[in-house]
Design a protein around this motif. Structure first.
Motif, PDB file in Angstrom:
ATOM      1  N   LEU A 105       8.038  -4.333   3.182  1.00 34.43           N
ATOM      2  CA  LEU A 105       8.026  -5.785   3.054  1.00 34.43           C
ATOM      3  C   LEU A 105       6.816  -6.388   3.774  1.00 34.43           C
ATOM      4  CD1 LEU A 105      11.786  -6.780   3.582  1.00 34.43           C
ATOM      5  CD2 LEU A 105      10.465  -6.938   1.457  1.00 34.43           C
ATOM      6  N   THR A 106       6.536  -5.881   4.966  1.00 36.70           N
ATOM      7  CA  THR A 106       5.397  -6.389   5.725  1.00 36.70           C
ATOM      8  C   THR A 106       4.088  -6.033   5.043  1.00 36.70           C
ATOM      9  OG1 THR A 106       6.682  -6.167   7.771  1.00 36.70           O
ATOM     10  CG2 THR A 106       4.303  -6.430   8.003  1.00 36.70           C
ATOM     11  N   ALA A 107       3.977  -4.785   4.568  1.00 33.89           N
ATOM     12  CA  ALA A 107       2.762  -4.359   3.877  1.00 33.89           C
ATOM     13  C   ALA A 107       2.535  -5.184   2.620  1.00 33.89           C
ATOM     14  CB  ALA A 107       2.859  -2.873   3.537  1.00 33.89           C
ATOM     15  N   GLU A 108       3.580  -5.422   1.856  1.00 31.64           N
ATOM     16  CA  GLU A 108       3.458  -6.210   0.620  1.00 31.64           C
ATOM     17  C   GLU A 108       3.082  -7.653   0.921  1.00 31.64           C
ATOM     18  OE1 GLU A 108       7.244  -5.531  -1.117  1.00 31.64           O
ATOM     19  OE2 GLU A 108       6.776  -3.441  -1.649  1.00 31.64           O
ATOM     20  N   ALA A 109       3.631  -8.200   2.005  1.00 29.44           N
ATOM     21  CA  ALA A 109       3.287  -9.576   2.387  1.00 29.44           C
ATOM     22  C   ALA A 109       1.805  -9.676   2.737  1.00 29.44           C
ATOM     23  CB  ALA A 109       4.143 -10.025   3.564  1.00 29.44           C
ATOM     24  N   ALA A 110       1.279  -8.689   3.454  1.00 28.53           N
ATOM     25  CA  ALA A 110      -0.134  -8.702   3.825  1.00 28.53           C
ATOM     26  C   ALA A 110      -1.025  -8.582   2.589  1.00 28.53           C
ATOM     27  CB  ALA A 110      -0.423  -7.572   4.813  1.00 28.53           C
ATOM     28  N   ARG A 111      -0.648  -7.679   1.676  1.00 26.29           N
ATOM     29  CA  ARG A 111      -1.452  -7.515   0.458  1.00 26.29           C
ATOM     30  C   ARG A 111      -1.452  -8.807  -0.360  1.00 26.29           C
ATOM     31  NH1 ARG A 111       1.684  -2.673  -0.136  1.00 26.29           N
ATOM     32  NH2 ARG A 111       0.607  -0.883   0.785  1.00 26.29           N
ATOM     33  N   ALA A 112      -0.286  -9.399  -0.547  1.00 29.99           N
ATOM     34  CA  ALA A 112      -0.181 -10.601  -1.371  1.00 29.99           C
ATOM     35  C   ALA A 112      -0.973 -11.766  -0.778  1.00 29.99           C
ATOM     36  CB  ALA A 112       1.290 -10.984  -1.527  1.00 29.99           C
ATOM     37  N   ALA A 113      -1.017 -11.836   0.551  1.00 30.62           N
ATOM     38  CA  ALA A 113      -1.703 -12.946   1.217  1.00 30.62           C
ATOM     39  C   ALA A 113      -3.167 -12.657   1.512  1.00 30.62           C
ATOM     40  CB  ALA A 113      -0.977 -13.292   2.523  1.00 30.62           C
ATOM     41  N   GLY A 114      -3.598 -11.411   1.300  1.00 32.51           N
ATOM     42  CA  GLY A 114      -4.971 -11.044   1.605  1.00 32.51           C
ATOM     43  C   GLY A 114      -5.273 -11.016   3.087  1.00 32.51           C
ATOM     44  N   ARG A 115      -4.243 -10.680   3.896  1.00 33.25           N
ATOM     45  CA  ARG A 115      -4.427 -10.634   5.349  1.00 33.25           C
ATOM     46  C   ARG A 115      -4.568  -9.187   5.823  1.00 33.25           C
ATOM     47  NH1 ARG A 115      -6.421 -15.057   5.550  1.00 33.25           N
ATOM     48  NH2 ARG A 115      -6.814 -14.427   7.691  1.00 33.25           N
ATOM     49  N   ILE A 116      -5.210  -9.030   6.960  1.00 34.13           N
ATOM     50  CA  ILE A 116      -5.339  -7.711   7.594  1.00 34.13           C
ATOM     51  C   ILE A 116      -4.025  -7.371   8.290  1.00 34.13           C
ATOM     52  CG2 ILE A 116      -6.507  -6.379   9.389  1.00 34.13           C
ATOM     53  CD1 ILE A 116      -8.284  -6.923   6.982  1.00 34.13           C
ATOM     54  N   LEU A 117      -3.495  -6.188   7.974  1.00 29.20           N
ATOM     55  CA  LEU A 117      -2.348  -5.628   8.699  1.00 29.20           C
ATOM     56  C   LEU A 117      -2.783  -4.285   9.251  1.00 29.20           C
ATOM     57  CD1 LEU A 117       0.629  -5.408   9.576  1.00 29.20           C
ATOM     58  CD2 LEU A 117       1.119  -4.438   7.307  1.00 29.20           C
ATOM     59  N   MET A 118      -2.740  -4.147  10.559  1.00 27.85           N
ATOM     60  CA  MET A 118      -3.137  -2.913  11.224  1.00 27.85           C
ATOM     61  C   MET A 118      -2.021  -2.496  12.159  1.00 27.85           C
ATOM     62  SD  MET A 118      -6.624  -2.280  13.402  1.00 27.85           S
ATOM     63  CE  MET A 118      -6.729  -1.051  14.717  1.00 27.85           C
ATOM     64  N   VAL A 119      -1.731  -1.215  12.212  1.00 30.28           N
ATOM     65  CA  VAL A 119      -0.699  -0.711  13.107  1.00 30.28           C
ATOM     66  C   VAL A 119      -1.382  -0.035  14.299  1.00 30.28           C
ATOM     67  CG1 VAL A 119      -0.456   1.480  11.842  1.00 30.28           C
ATOM     68  CG2 VAL A 119       1.418   0.668  13.283  1.00 30.28           C
ATOM     69  N   GLY A 120      -0.797  -0.188  15.497  1.00 32.65           N
ATOM     70  CA  GLY A 120      -1.432   0.264  16.726  1.00 32.65           C
ATOM     71  C   GLY A 120      -1.248   1.741  17.020  1.00 32.65           C
ATOM     72  N   HIS A 121      -1.793   2.596  16.163  1.00 32.88           N
ATOM     73  CA  HIS A 121      -1.808   4.037  16.438  1.00 32.88           C
ATOM     74  C   HIS A 121      -3.076   4.336  17.244  1.00 32.88           C
ATOM     75  CE1 HIS A 121       0.933   4.736  12.699  1.00 32.88           C
ATOM     76  NE2 HIS A 121       1.625   4.437  13.784  1.00 32.88           N
ATOM     77  N   VAL A 122      -2.999   4.038  18.535  1.00 33.69           N
ATOM     78  CA  VAL A 122      -4.193   3.980  19.373  1.00 33.69           C
ATOM     79  C   VAL A 122      -4.905   5.329  19.476  1.00 33.69           C
ATOM     80  CG1 VAL A 122      -2.936   4.386  21.535  1.00 33.69           C
ATOM     81  CG2 VAL A 122      -5.092   3.090  21.567  1.00 33.69           C
ATOM     82  N   LEU A 123      -4.172   6.435  19.377  1.00 33.37           N
ATOM     83  CA  LEU A 123      -4.828   7.735  19.548  1.00 33.37           C
ATOM     84  C   LEU A 123      -5.732   8.093  18.380  1.00 33.37           C
ATOM     85  CD1 LEU A 123      -2.112   9.924  21.298  1.00 33.37           C
ATOM     86  CD2 LEU A 123      -4.008   8.636  22.287  1.00 33.37           C
TER      87      LEU A 123
END
Length: 319
Positions: A105-123
């Motif tokens: 749901l979050t990924a689809e919302a970001a795609r539809a809105a053209g926003r950057i979604l990044m997950v904090g996999h710091v390593l």
């Protein structure tokens, strides 16, 4: 803060949120802090000379171009989607959700809105892991046959089991080396000293015969932070707890068939150069670059969903 950088507000002032605040302040991109505890937000804001906001004001208001969300995992999805709806780019700490449907749901919302979604996999941004990945991609160990990641120690009883708390890092690293999703995921989970999973072994099978394994434990009497890639022409290990100069080691071990049997040739390790740099700073600078250029993040929406899907497969109790 620098006028050439996006304005970033950190939502969540716990231990890891404070790390984001400190690092963004050093970069010059910190525009504010928010927390459900007004007192905690005010204290941290005063320390770094930025406004203190409520989470709702940070998410819905105009004080920020982008947000870092360092909240309890169950709150990440709703907060991220609200921020995306308000026109903001978001970096969400791991895990982005506790089930794959919510992550999608979050990924689809970001795609539809053209926003950057990044997950904090710091390593994924650790300079030494990046050096290991470059060596593997250059053929230093030949064809990759197996990857193994150990994350063991004592502690971190934070109301979340060891699989969801510790393994997201390792899943992300393995996906980076494999370059594809696993065909099968299996897990053995053990409750030892708490009421949740305290340690687990997670196994992966990928197409082409590649396998991988993760072992996480928060009840180990010793610490182990090793990531190894085994190929048909050698092996390479990133040992995060080794002393400087011995963290990245290439082993020219060989295993060969001799008739009906196998023989091996053991070699002393070659210690490779260790690039300097702080993983969290590299991660946040990458996020800032993605916000400015609209380039897809290294650990973007697709990886966010896939990591949660794998964790869920390794956690049958979470359905």
């Amino acid at each position: 803060m620098s006028s050439s950088l996006p304005r970033i507000v950190v939502v969540g002032c716990g231990q890891w949120g404070r790390n984001h605040v400190r690092t963004l302040h050093g970069i010059g991109a910190l525009a504010g802090v928010a927390d459900r505890s007004p007192e905690r937000a005010a204290a941290l804001a005063a320390e770094f000379g930025v406004p203190a906001l409520s989470p709702d004001a940070a998410i819905e208001g105009d004080a920020a171009d982008a947000l870092v969300l360092a909240l309890p995992a169950q709150a990440h999805g709703p907060a991220a989607r609200s921020a995306i709806a308000a026109g903001k780019d978001v970096l969400v700490e791991k895990p982005v959700a506790l089930d794959a449907a919510d992550a999608r749901l979050t990924a689809e919302a970001a795609r539809a809105a053209g926003r950057i979604l990044m997950v904090g996999h710091v390593l994924r941004h650790h300079p030494i892991f990046r050096a290991l990945q470059a060596e593997v991609e250059a053929g230093a160990v030949g064809t990759v046959r197996h990857v193994v990641s150990n994350r063991m120690g004592l502690g971190r009883f934070l109301g979340m089991d060891a699989v969801w708390d510790l393994a997201p890092h390792d899943v992300s690293l393995i996906l980076a080396i494999a370059g594809r999703s696993p065909e099968r995921v299996g897990a053995a989970r053990r409750t030892v000293l708490s009421d949740e999973t305290d340690e687990a072994d997670i196994d992966f099978n990928f197409s082409g015969g590649l396998t991988a394994a993760i072992r996480v434990s928060r009840v180990s009497p010793y610490r182990d932070r090793r990531f190894s890639v085994v190929g048909n022409e050698g092996m390479i290990t990133f040992d995060d707890l080794a002393p400087a100069g011995a963290k990245l080691a290439l082993y020219r071990h060989r295993v060969r068939r001799e008739g009906a049997h196998f023989a091996f040739a053991e070699a002393q390790p070659s210690f490779l150069p260790e690039p300097a740099g702080l993983p969290l700073e590299a991660e946040l600078r990458h996020f800032i670059d993605c916000v400015a250029t609209r380039r897809p993040p290294l650990t973007g929406a697709e990886e966010a969903v896939e990591t949660v899907r794998i964790l869920q497969l390794a956690s049958p109790l979470r359905g």
